[in-house]
Write an enzyme that holds these catalytic residues in place. Structure first.
Site, PDB file in Angstrom:
ATOM      1  N   ASP A  22       0.863  -0.894   0.297  1.00  0.00           N
ATOM      2  CA  ASP A  22      -0.112   0.169  -0.317  1.00  0.00           C
ATOM      3  C   ASP A  22       0.450   1.413  -0.145  1.00  0.00           C
ATOM      4  O   ASP A  22       1.690   1.355   0.261  1.00  0.00           O
ATOM      5  CB  ASP A  22      -1.348   0.025   1.075  1.00  0.00           C
ATOM      6  CG  ASP A  22      -1.694   1.152   0.958  1.00  0.00           C
ATOM      7  OD1 ASP A  22      -2.519   1.370  -0.044  1.00  0.00           O
ATOM      8  OD2 ASP A  22      -2.615   1.416   2.144  1.00  0.00           O
TER       9      ASP A  22
ATOM     10  N   HIS B 198       2.543   3.443  -9.507  1.00  0.00           N
ATOM     11  CA  HIS B 198       2.369   2.050  -9.621  1.00  0.00           C
ATOM     12  C   HIS B 198       3.935   1.197 -10.528  1.00  0.00           C
ATOM     13  O   HIS B 198       4.260   0.547  -9.785  1.00  0.00           O
ATOM     14  CB  HIS B 198       0.893   1.934 -10.041  1.00  0.00           C
ATOM     15  CG  HIS B 198      -0.526   2.072  -9.585  1.00  0.00           C
ATOM     16  ND1 HIS B 198      -0.776   1.756  -8.024  1.00  0.00           N
ATOM     17  CD2 HIS B 198      -1.207   2.949 -10.146  1.00  0.00           C
ATOM     18  CE1 HIS B 198      -1.622   2.209  -7.715  1.00  0.00           C
ATOM     19  NE2 HIS B 198      -2.175   2.994  -8.731  1.00  0.00           N
TER      20      HIS B 198
ATOM     21  N   LEU C  20      11.152 -20.765  -4.135  1.00  0.00           N
ATOM     22  CA  LEU C  20      10.264 -20.031  -3.667  1.00  0.00           C
ATOM     23  C   LEU C  20       8.699 -19.905  -4.667  1.00  0.00           C
ATOM     24  O   LEU C  20       8.519 -19.957  -5.754  1.00  0.00           O
ATOM     25  CB  LEU C  20      10.682 -18.293  -4.030  1.00  0.00           C
ATOM     26  CG  LEU C  20       9.158 -17.137  -3.521  1.00  0.00           C
ATOM     27  CD1 LEU C  20       9.280 -17.227  -2.024  1.00  0.00           C
ATOM     28  CD2 LEU C  20       9.733 -15.759  -3.845  1.00  0.00           C
TER      29      LEU C  20
HETATM   30  C1  IPE Z   1      -5.242  -3.226  -0.380  1.00  0.00           C
HETATM   31  O1  IPE Z   1      -5.161  -1.277  -0.381  1.00  0.00           O
HETATM   32  C2  IPE Z   1      -5.319  -3.520  -1.569  1.00  0.00           C
HETATM   33  C3  IPE Z   1      -4.255  -3.685  -2.199  1.00  0.00           C
HETATM   34  C4  IPE Z   1      -2.707  -3.111  -1.067  1.00  0.00           C
HETATM   35  C5  IPE Z   1      -4.029  -4.490  -3.113  1.00  0.00           C
HETATM   36  P1  IPE Z   1      -6.461  -0.428  -0.843  1.00  0.00           P
HETATM   37  O2  IPE Z   1      -5.406   0.846  -0.413  1.00  0.00           O
HETATM   38  O3  IPE Z   1      -6.827  -0.425  -1.937  1.00  0.00           O
HETATM   39  O4  IPE Z   1      -7.393  -0.804   0.280  1.00  0.00           O
HETATM   40  P2  IPE Z   1      -7.883   0.333   0.961  1.00  0.00           P
HETATM   41  O5  IPE Z   1      -8.554   0.654   0.494  1.00  0.00           O
HETATM   42  O6  IPE Z   1      -7.048   1.992   2.079  1.00  0.00           O
HETATM   43  O7  IPE Z   1      -8.608   0.038   2.994  1.00  0.00           O
HETATM   44  C1  IPE Z   2      -1.586  -0.378  -3.216  1.00  0.00           C
HETATM   45  O1  IPE Z   2      -1.152   1.531  -3.686  1.00  0.00           O
HETATM   46  C2  IPE Z   2      -1.489   0.240  -4.515  1.00  0.00           C
HETATM   47  C3  IPE Z   2      -3.058  -0.512  -4.614  1.00  0.00           C
HETATM   48  C4  IPE Z   2      -4.175  -1.037  -3.950  1.00  0.00           C
HETATM   49  C5  IPE Z   2      -3.692  -0.831  -6.004  1.00  0.00           C
HETATM   50  P1  IPE Z   2      -2.019   2.828  -3.892  1.00  0.00           P
HETATM   51  O2  IPE Z   2      -2.972   2.734  -4.760  1.00  0.00           O
HETATM   52  O3  IPE Z   2      -3.493   2.406  -2.468  1.00  0.00           O
HETATM   53  O4  IPE Z   2      -2.038   4.272  -2.611  1.00  0.00           O
HETATM   54  P2  IPE Z   2      -2.923   4.806  -1.897  1.00  0.00           P
HETATM   55  O5  IPE Z   2      -2.935   3.618  -0.222  1.00  0.00           O
HETATM   56  O6  IPE Z   2      -3.419   5.959  -2.863  1.00  0.00           O
HETATM   57  O7  IPE Z   2      -1.374   5.741  -1.354  1.00  0.00           O
HETATM   58 MG    MG Z   3      -4.358   2.208  -0.732  1.00  0.00          MG
END
Ligand code: IPE
Ligand code: IPE
Ligand code: MG
Length: 257
Positions: free
Chosen positions: A35, A52, A146
């Site tokens: 995240d 990303h 792995l």
């Molecule tokens: C959780 O992250 C899903 C992934 C890392 C793939 P999100 O950014 O989507 O989660 P929330 O919305 O903060 O709970």
């Molecule tokens: C995690 O990073 C990637 C996915 C959930 C696909 P985020 O896109 O959720 O990044 P934040 O939480 O907005 O910083």
């Molecule tokens: Mg996120």
């Protein structure tokens, strides 16, 4: 946690020791909620997709380090069933990165003796990505290093719902008695029947929630939360997390020692 698992090969043991890690205290299965890509990009005035893209680089490095350390299972929460709600441009950007990863990395994973797997509602992914996944899984199925599990279009409630449907159908058809529905039967009906439960669920970016990840399998996982944003999660951060895990006392409801 005593005794070096025989699966941890000699070069891996050397690498672990060099990193100050105890090979006997390595998790068998590390699961990561990656995240913070969006916040990483925003802090630099960049579009979310740039975060990303950097996050995908962090994935490549992490997979290599985990394989070199002799870890057996690594699950990466890459796209949740809820992430489909994001703006179309972001979803398409993420799918583009996934496509590129599958096209460019699988031969490398194969050479690294990595077994590649996907869990989640893959039927929602585009047909060409489904084909790439099937090809990658088949190409690497016999590898013995792995196991890399990508959770894609994955949601634990959806997974559990499908398991309940599978078991109910077996009961209706007379293949399963109600009292045969035990914990093992439920675990076997999930998407991870042959994968041990995660020992660690690690989440980056300071958020402290599961976001619908492995609700059944994480029943006794150790939780590690770090403020590091996913694109910044490097080898030093992995070593720090593995050290934190090694210091945990896992009692599973019993008593010390
Ligand atoms: C959780 O992250 C899903 C992934 C890392 C793939 P999100 O950014 O989507 O989660 P929330 O919305 O903060 O709970
Ligand atoms: C995690 O990073 C990637 C996915 C959930 C696909 P985020 O896109 O959720 O990044 P934040 O939480 O907005 O910083
Ligand atoms: Mg996120």
């Amino acid at each position: 946690m005593t005794g070096i698992p025989s699966e941890v090969a000699e070069p891996a043991v050397e690498r672990l020791r060099a990193a100050g890690l105890d090979p006997a205290a390595l998790p068998r299965h590390l699961a990561v909620i990656m995240d913070g890509n969006g916040r990483w990009a925003r802090a630099r005035g960049l579009p979310r997709i740039a975060g990303h893209r950097k996050g995908a680089d962090a994935v490549r490095d992490l997979v290599t380090h985990c394989a070199e350390f002799g870890l057996q299972y690594l699950t990466l929460y890459s796209f949740s069933s809820e992430n489909w709600k994001r703006p179309l441009a972001e979803v398409e950007g993420l799918m583009g990165l996934l496509r590129r990863y599958l096209q460019s990395e699988i031969d490398t994973l194969d050479r690294q003796n990595i077994r590649f797997r996907v869990i989640g509602a893959r039927g929602r992914l585009s047909a060409d990505i489904q084909t790439l996944i099937a090809k990658a899984e088949a190409q690497t199925a016999r590898n013995s290093g792995l196991t890399l599990v990508l959770a894609l279009s994955y949601g634990a409630r959806e997974e559990i719902t499908l398991a309940v449907q599978t078991l109910a159908t077996a009961v209706r058809d007379g293949r399963l008695a109600v009292d045969q529905i035990d914990e093992a039967a439920i675990a076997a009906a999930l998407s991870t029947p042959d994968i041990p439960d995660p020992d660690v669920v690690l989440r980056t970016s300071g958020e402290q929630r599961l976001s619908n990840f492995m609700l059944w399998q994480a029943a006794y996982a150790e939780f590690i939360f770090t403020d590091t944003l996913w694109p910044d999660f490097d080898k030093a951060a992995l070593i720090a997390a593995l050290r934190t895990y090694a210091q945990r006392d896992r009692r599973f409801g019993g008593v010390d020692g």
